[in-house]
Design an enzyme around this catalytic site. Structure first.
Site, PDB file in Angstrom:
ATOM      1  N   LYS A  33      18.074 -75.591  40.541  1.00 20.17           N
ATOM      2  CA  LYS A  33      17.655 -76.809  41.240  1.00 20.17           C
ATOM      3  C   LYS A  33      18.123 -76.759  42.691  1.00 20.17           C
ATOM      4  CE  LYS A  33      19.666 -81.047  40.563  1.00 20.17           C
ATOM      5  NZ  LYS A  33      19.832 -81.867  41.785  1.00 20.17           N
ATOM      6  N   ASP A  60      14.243 -80.588  44.175  1.00 22.04           N
ATOM      7  CA  ASP A  60      14.620 -81.987  43.909  1.00 22.04           C
ATOM      8  C   ASP A  60      14.756 -82.742  45.235  1.00 22.04           C
ATOM      9  OD1 ASP A  60      15.477 -84.282  42.639  1.00 22.04           O
ATOM     10  OD2 ASP A  60      17.539 -83.571  42.399  1.00 22.04           O
ATOM     11  N   LYS A  62      12.882 -85.662  45.800  1.00 24.65           N
ATOM     12  CA  LYS A  62      12.613 -87.085  45.493  1.00 24.65           C
ATOM     13  C   LYS A  62      11.689 -87.756  46.506  1.00 24.65           C
ATOM     14  CE  LYS A  62      16.908 -87.747  42.900  1.00 24.65           C
ATOM     15  NZ  LYS A  62      17.603 -86.471  43.167  1.00 24.65           N
ATOM     16  N   ASP A  65       6.797 -91.966  49.560  1.00 17.32           N
ATOM     17  CA  ASP A  65       6.133 -92.205  50.841  1.00 17.32           C
ATOM     18  C   ASP A  65       4.707 -92.665  50.521  1.00 17.32           C
ATOM     19  OD1 ASP A  65       5.429 -92.038  53.634  1.00 17.32           O
ATOM     20  OD2 ASP A  65       6.981 -90.511  53.866  1.00 17.32           O
ATOM     21  N   THR A 117      20.811 -93.511  38.897  1.00 15.01           N
ATOM     22  CA  THR A 117      21.924 -93.980  38.068  1.00 15.01           C
ATOM     23  C   THR A 117      23.084 -94.503  38.909  1.00 15.01           C
ATOM     24  OG1 THR A 117      22.666 -91.716  37.948  1.00 15.01           O
ATOM     25  CG2 THR A 117      21.456 -92.551  36.054  1.00 15.01           C
ATOM     26  N   ARG A 209      28.804 -78.351  38.308  1.00 17.87           N
ATOM     27  CA  ARG A 209      30.222 -78.001  38.433  1.00 17.87           C
ATOM     28  C   ARG A 209      30.805 -77.281  37.222  1.00 17.87           C
ATOM     29  NH1 ARG A 209      31.562 -83.772  40.803  1.00 17.87           N
ATOM     30  NH2 ARG A 209      29.704 -84.124  39.519  1.00 17.87           N
TER      31      ARG A 209
HETATM   32  O1  C5P Z   1      28.207 -81.045  38.810  1.00 21.11           O
HETATM   33  P1  C5P Z   1      27.287 -81.859  37.953  1.00 21.11           P
HETATM   34  O2  C5P Z   1      26.852 -81.129  36.711  1.00 21.11           O
HETATM   35  O3  C5P Z   1      27.813 -83.223  37.680  1.00 21.11           O
HETATM   36  O4  C5P Z   1      25.974 -82.039  38.844  1.00 21.11           O
HETATM   37  C1  C5P Z   1      24.864 -82.779  38.397  1.00 21.11           C
HETATM   38  C2  C5P Z   1      23.702 -82.648  39.334  1.00 21.11           C
HETATM   39  O5  C5P Z   1      22.748 -83.649  39.003  1.00 21.11           O
HETATM   40  C3  C5P Z   1      24.014 -82.856  40.793  1.00 21.11           C
HETATM   41  O6  C5P Z   1      23.044 -82.071  41.520  1.00 21.11           O
HETATM   42  C4  C5P Z   1      23.775 -84.311  41.001  1.00 21.11           C
HETATM   43  O7  C5P Z   1      23.431 -84.645  42.313  1.00 21.11           O
HETATM   44  C5  C5P Z   1      22.604 -84.557  40.076  1.00 21.11           C
HETATM   45  N1  C5P Z   1      22.491 -85.912  39.581  1.00 21.11           N
HETATM   46  C6  C5P Z   1      23.499 -86.560  38.876  1.00 21.11           C
HETATM   47  N2  C5P Z   1      23.313 -87.818  38.406  1.00 21.11           N
HETATM   48  C7  C5P Z   1      22.169 -88.427  38.632  1.00 21.11           C
HETATM   49  C8  C5P Z   1      21.151 -87.803  39.316  1.00 21.11           C
HETATM   50  C9  C5P Z   1      21.339 -86.511  39.784  1.00 21.11           C
HETATM   51  O8  C5P Z   1      24.546 -86.010  38.647  1.00 21.11           O
HETATM   52  N3  C5P Z   1      22.027 -89.630  38.152  1.00 21.11           N
END
Ligand code: C5P
Length: 230
Positions: A33, A60, A62, A65, A117, A209
């Site tokens: 992504k 991604d 988003k 427009d 979220t 992460r």
């Molecule tokens: O490190 P981690 O697994 O938490 O990363 C989750 C990914 O999903 C990041 O790119 C974050 O910006 C994205 N994301 C999220 N929660 C959301 C929407 C997107 O963690 N509600």
């Protein structure tokens, strides 16, 4: 038939070098992504570089427009070879339908984001001016997006079941907020394990992460893939 849930590794980094190093260390993963952070720094070239390594790109950005602009951007995403890209369901039916028309004949699929979220019910009411709670807005927007032509929905793990019930079996459901039991929660509060998300009906999970910060990232990818297959 039981669905196979795919792993997407998010490239939440600032440079092309770090992005390609992450692709290298998560080599067993076939989806990556690229979001606003990396794209704004490195542009379409980084999408091409990830694709050149034989990987599928989920762009991604988003989009939200006027329909004409989103249609043009959607076509650009398809021409760039992104297999998936995001737009906001709240952009409305005409915007989503225009995006769908723009990618017709390509193998690029559209994912709609319903309610971020990060927004609480209070923020939705007081700042965005929505009379609904997130739990009411998410299924309404998911239905609208799929009816307008979106191929899938991005939602949090706790919304998977509700979205699946609303849109039926065909649309893709993609979810972040995933933590294997062995991983730190970081700043994610309402999490599910890869297995739980798969069992709830997710087609794809986004993990960053727990993979990129793991002391042995290839092992982290392997463990998650095993959990998804198990
Ligand atoms: O490190 P981690 O697994 O938490 O990363 C989750 C990914 O999903 C990041 O790119 C974050 O910006 C994205 N994301 C999220 N929660 C959301 C929407 C997107 O963690 N509600």
């Amino acid at each position: 038939m039981k669905r196979r849930t795919e792993l997407i590794t998010g490239l939440d980094v600032d440079t092309r070098e770090d992005a390609l190093a992450a692709v290298e260390i998560a080599a067993e993963c076939s989806w990556f992504k690229i979001g606003a952070q990396l794209f704004t720094r490195c542009g379409p070239a980084v999408v091409e570089a990830v694709r050149d390594r034989g990987k599928n790109v989920f762009l991604d950005l988003k989009y939200h427009d006027i329909p004409n602009t989103v249609a043009s951007a959607s076509r650009a995403a398809a021409d760039l070879g992104a297999k998936l890209f995001t737009l906001h369901a709240s952009g409305g039916k005409a915007m989503i339908a225009a995006a769908r028309t723009a990618v017709e004949g390509t193998d690029t699929r559209i994912l709609a984001v319903t309610v971020l979220t990060s927004l609480t019910d209070d923020m939705l009411r007081q700042e965005v001016g929505l009379p609904e709670t997130a739990a009411e807005a998410v299924p309404r927007l998911a239905r609208l997006a799929v009816e307008a032509g979106a191929h899938g929905i991005v939602c949090s793990p706790r919304e998977i079941a509700m979205v699946r019930e609303t849109v039926g079996p065909a649309p893709l459901i993609v979810t972040p907020g995933i933590r294997p039991r062995w991983a730190s929660k970081d700043d994610q509060a309402r999490i599910m394990t890869p297995r739980e998300a798969a069992d709830a009906g997710a087609d794809m999970i986004v993990v960053v992460r727990p993979i990129l910060k793991h002391k042995n990232p290839p092992e982290a990818v392997r463990l998650i893939l095993e959990e998804l297959q198990g």
